[in-house]
Motif scaffolding. Structure first.
Motif, PDB file in Angstrom:
ATOM      1  N   THR A 123       0.824  -1.214   0.000  1.00  0.00           N
ATOM      2  CA  THR A 123       0.000   0.000   0.000  1.00  0.00           C
ATOM      3  C   THR A 123       0.852   1.257   0.000  1.00  0.00           C
ATOM      4  OG1 THR A 123      -1.751  -1.181   1.176  1.00  0.00           O
ATOM      5  CG2 THR A 123      -1.839   1.222   1.213  1.00  0.00           C
ATOM      6  N   ALA A 124       1.861   1.287   0.856  1.00  0.00           N
ATOM      7  CA  ALA A 124       2.745   2.453   0.905  1.00  0.00           C
ATOM      8  C   ALA A 124       3.543   2.579  -0.380  1.00  0.00           C
ATOM      9  CB  ALA A 124       3.685   2.338   2.107  1.00  0.00           C
ATOM     10  N   GLY A 125       3.993   1.443  -0.915  1.00  0.00           N
ATOM     11  CA  GLY A 125       4.747   1.462  -2.164  1.00  0.00           C
ATOM     12  C   GLY A 125       3.904   1.953  -3.323  1.00  0.00           C
ATOM     13  N   TRP A 126       2.656   1.507  -3.389  1.00  0.00           N
ATOM     14  CA  TRP A 126       1.768   1.952  -4.463  1.00  0.00           C
ATOM     15  C   TRP A 126       1.519   3.455  -4.353  1.00  0.00           C
ATOM     16  CZ3 TRP A 126       0.079  -1.147  -8.424  1.00  0.00           C
ATOM     17  CH2 TRP A 126      -0.844  -0.570  -9.314  1.00  0.00           C
ATOM     18  N   ALA A 127       1.320   3.928  -3.123  1.00  0.00           N
ATOM     19  CA  ALA A 127       1.076   5.362  -2.912  1.00  0.00           C
ATOM     20  C   ALA A 127       2.243   6.198  -3.435  1.00  0.00           C
ATOM     21  CB  ALA A 127       0.854   5.636  -1.427  1.00  0.00           C
ATOM     22  N   LEU A 128       3.470   5.760  -3.170  1.00  0.00           N
ATOM     23  CA  LEU A 128       4.651   6.518  -3.575  1.00  0.00           C
ATOM     24  C   LEU A 128       4.983   6.346  -5.048  1.00  0.00           C
ATOM     25  CD1 LEU A 128       7.205   8.203  -2.961  1.00  0.00           C
ATOM     26  CD2 LEU A 128       8.318   6.085  -2.210  1.00  0.00           C
ATOM     27  N   HIS A 129       5.037   5.092  -5.504  1.00  0.00           N
ATOM     28  CA  HIS A 129       5.595   4.798  -6.825  1.00  0.00           C
ATOM     29  C   HIS A 129       4.584   4.806  -7.965  1.00  0.00           C
ATOM     30  CE1 HIS A 129       9.338   3.942  -4.823  1.00  0.00           C
ATOM     31  NE2 HIS A 129       8.732   3.056  -4.049  1.00  0.00           N
ATOM     32  N   VAL A 130       3.291   4.801  -7.628  1.00  0.00           N
ATOM     33  CA  VAL A 130       2.260   4.833  -8.664  1.00  0.00           C
ATOM     34  C   VAL A 130       1.426   6.109  -8.564  1.00  0.00           C
ATOM     35  CG1 VAL A 130       0.248   3.665  -9.650  1.00  0.00           C
ATOM     36  CG2 VAL A 130       2.150   2.308  -8.740  1.00  0.00           C
TER      37      VAL A 130
END
Length: 274
Positions: A123-130
């Motif tokens: 979830t955190a990765g998607w928020a940042l990288h997408v």
């Protein structure tokens, strides 16, 4: 009067077996079958949420897991610490430190259930990288936690618990002790492999082909490196793919002590020119 029956001996004609000739296809099929049978079923995956490359590798790993039941143990490695400039504070010396603090949240969640740190990283990765958001901001982190069904106050609990530092340090040191230097890094038992770095994570059968190609390295302990040189087009493709990350980051990207210049693709360079 009785008589004695005489059996007529028979002569058997010897048969000659035709030798089996293995075709290249047969050999390749057998080799692939052996590769699949020996493939690991568990991996310790070390990552930093801030890394756009580890984020893509994690997406690929989750697809592999969905197909073959792979067990992924989520571990940590700090890019802030490994790229720390001499004289600057260690991330654990700061009250809040971008990727390190996000991993402290992950450490707290991991104690409860491995699936929670998985969801947090995703979830955190998607928020940042997408989406180009800032999960490294405490308020954004609190909101993202509620999206995975976790109380927002886990942020405060994780930061108030000094032992979350210890868990990250231990995971980080494990990679360093094995000669590692960054993420994505994976442990298979005592063997550490860096990579694969892939910007368009495959799915389905292609994901499995990459998995078996990658884990085939485990058979060859003295196979150290192979690499595809990046062309100008490759650099542009990578920069375009990680554009949300470039827009949301509040730090300078460093690779093995060298600042990465994304040139015209970096929104911050555009702002400087303005």
């Amino acid at each position: 009067m009785t008589g004695t029956a005489t059996e007529t001996p028979t002569t058997e004609t010897p048969t000659t077996e035709t030798p089996t000739i293995e075709t290249p296809t047969d050999l390749a099929t057998a080799a692939m079958a052996e590769l699949v049978s020996k493939a690991p079923t568990t991996v310790d995956f070390h990552m930093d949420v801030l890394c756009p490359f580890a984020f893509q590798t994690a997406r690929w790993l989750r697809n592999v897991r969905a197909q073959i039941g792979l067990t992924i143990n989520w571990r940590f490695f700090s890019l802030e610490e490994v790229n720390r400039v001499e004289g600057k504070k260690h991330p654990w010396e700061r009250e809040w430190s971008y990727g390190w603090s996000m991993m402290r949240i992950g450490a707290y969640l991991r104690r409860i259930d491995m699936s929670l740190v998985d969801k947090w990283f995703e979830t955190a990765g998607w928020a940042l990288h997408v989406d180009g958001r800032r999960p490294h901001d405490p308020e954004v982190a609190r909101h993202l936690l509620t999206r995975i069904g976790v109380d927002a106050d886990v942020v405060d609990k994780a930061i108030a618990d000094p032992t979350t530092h210890d868990e990250i340090k231990a995971d980080h040191q494990r990679v360093l002790d094995a000669g590692g230097f960054g993420v994505p890094s994976m442990f298979f038992g005592d063997q550490l492999l860096f990579g694969p770095v892939v910007m368009d994570p495959p799915t389905g059968a292609a994901a499995l082909r990459l998995w078996y190609a990658f884990t085939a390295w485990l058979e060859f302990p003295h196979l150290y490196e192979t690499q595809r040189p990046k062309t100008k087009d490759d650099d542009e493709y990578i920069a375009t793919t990680i554009r949300p990350y470039l827009e949301a980051r509040d730090w300078v990207s460093i690779n093995r002590g060298k600042v990465i210049d994304f040139g015209v693709h970096d929104p911050k360079n555009s702002k400087k020119e303005d």
